[in-house]
Write a protein that holds these residues in place. Structure first.
Motif, PDB file in Angstrom:
ATOM      1  N   SER A  64       0.830  -1.208   0.000  1.00  0.00           N
ATOM      2  CA  SER A  64       0.000   0.000   0.000  1.00  0.00           C
ATOM      3  C   SER A  64       0.861   1.253   0.000  1.00  0.00           C
ATOM      4  O   SER A  64       0.536   2.249  -0.654  1.00  0.00           O
ATOM      5  CB  SER A  64      -0.924   0.002   1.228  1.00  0.00           C
ATOM      6  N   VAL A 124       0.578  -0.810  -8.640  1.00  0.00           N
ATOM      7  CA  VAL A 124      -0.809  -0.891  -8.180  1.00  0.00           C
ATOM      8  C   VAL A 124      -1.659   0.180  -8.857  1.00  0.00           C
ATOM      9  O   VAL A 124      -1.288   1.359  -8.906  1.00  0.00           O
ATOM     10  CB  VAL A 124      -0.882  -0.726  -6.648  1.00  0.00           C
ATOM     11  N   THR A 127      -7.002  -0.580  -5.315  1.00  0.00           N
ATOM     12  CA  THR A 127      -6.988  -1.330  -4.066  1.00  0.00           C
ATOM     13  C   THR A 127      -8.422  -1.522  -3.595  1.00  0.00           C
ATOM     14  O   THR A 127      -9.178  -0.549  -3.501  1.00  0.00           O
ATOM     15  CB  THR A 127      -6.182  -0.596  -2.983  1.00  0.00           C
ATOM     16  N   ILE A 134      -6.924  -7.782   1.205  1.00  0.00           N
ATOM     17  CA  ILE A 134      -6.922  -6.625   0.304  1.00  0.00           C
ATOM     18  C   ILE A 134      -6.620  -7.125  -1.104  1.00  0.00           C
ATOM     19  O   ILE A 134      -5.674  -7.899  -1.308  1.00  0.00           O
ATOM     20  CB  ILE A 134      -5.863  -5.589   0.727  1.00  0.00           C
ATOM     21  N   PHE A 136      -5.302  -6.180  -4.651  1.00  0.00           N
ATOM     22  CA  PHE A 136      -4.548  -5.182  -5.404  1.00  0.00           C
ATOM     23  C   PHE A 136      -4.608  -5.532  -6.887  1.00  0.00           C
ATOM     24  O   PHE A 136      -4.213  -6.638  -7.272  1.00  0.00           O
ATOM     25  CB  PHE A 136      -3.083  -5.152  -4.977  1.00  0.00           C
TER      26      PHE A 136
END
Length: 240
Positions: A64, A124, A127, A134, A136
């Protein structure tokens, strides 16, 4: 509000096909990676992949933060120590890349090259919070072949031939206490690190432990064949 899932045979989940991969990234001068069997291509133009990462994985926040990750496609004969390192140990207390052969991409992301057939570098693009994990989605920036003649490691082959199990953080994790395949009647022992089951009725023949060997009679230096944890890491889980 979503209702509770209906009844199902957990064995049906094992009929869904997956590969096994190492997902790696770097954020704030720290490198880390994990084993994933949730990697798939979602578009052709532009080419995009999607990966699914547990919120409990140390790597999730790193991806992230960096917005970048690599995918290493594991070979069928990949070393179990490599799988154990990236699949059953947390990067919060283990530096996984210290002794792992790897390269760095132009954008500064590590790529595991040991026991791998190919790799991709991804950025990425989206998200999505999907509950415990999560999702991606990412654009493919680069990809290369390492070994064009090797066979990729699949979860089905890993489970059938190596008796491997998905880590607790994997989206495909199934509690072995819910299945009927975990051995004959008798006391069994579960590794608290990776979930592997030691059944005395089966033993550990791949490591010289014949069927019928009681857990207490295992050598003091015996270790979990999946993650390398010692005997103290096993708990009694009762009878099959």
């Amino acid at each position: 509000m979503a209702g509770k899932p209906g009844k199902f045979d957990v064995e049906a989940f094992y009929k869904i096909s997956y590969g096994l991969y190492i997902i790696s990234t770097k954020f704030e001068n720290r490198m880390n990676g994990y084993i994933s069997n949730a990697v798939f291509q979602v578009t052709a133009e532009p080419p995009r992949f999607a990966i699914c990462c547990s919120k409990n994985n140390f790597t999730a926040d790193m991806i992230s933060g960096s917005g970048l990750f690599s995918i290493s496609v594991l070979a069928r004969d990949a070393d179990q120590e490599l799988i154990s390192l990236f699949g059953y140990q947390s990067g919060s207390n283990v530096e996984k890349f210290t002794n792992t052969p790897h390269i760095m991409t132009d954008s500064g992301i590590p790529v595991v090259t040991s026991d791998c057939l190919a790799w991709f570098e991804c950025r990425v693009s989206q998200t999505v919070d999907v509950g415990t994990h999560i999702l991606f989605t990412a654009d493919i920036l680069h990809g290369e072949i390492i070994d064009s003649g090797g066979e990729p490691l699949t979860y089905a082959w890993y489970r059938e031939k190596r008796k491997g199990k998905a880590p607790a953080n994997a989206p495909t994790y199934i509690d072995d206490n819910e299945t009927a395949e975990n051995g004959s009647a008798g006391t069994r022992y579960k590794c608290v690190v990776c979930g592997n089951i030691y059944d005395p009725a089966i033993g550990d023949p791949d490591n010289g432990i014949p069927a019928g060997t009681d857990f207490n009679d295992l050598p003091d230096d015996w270790r979990c064949p999946l993650c390398g944890a010692d005997k103290a890491s096993f708990d009694i889980i009762g009878r099959g």
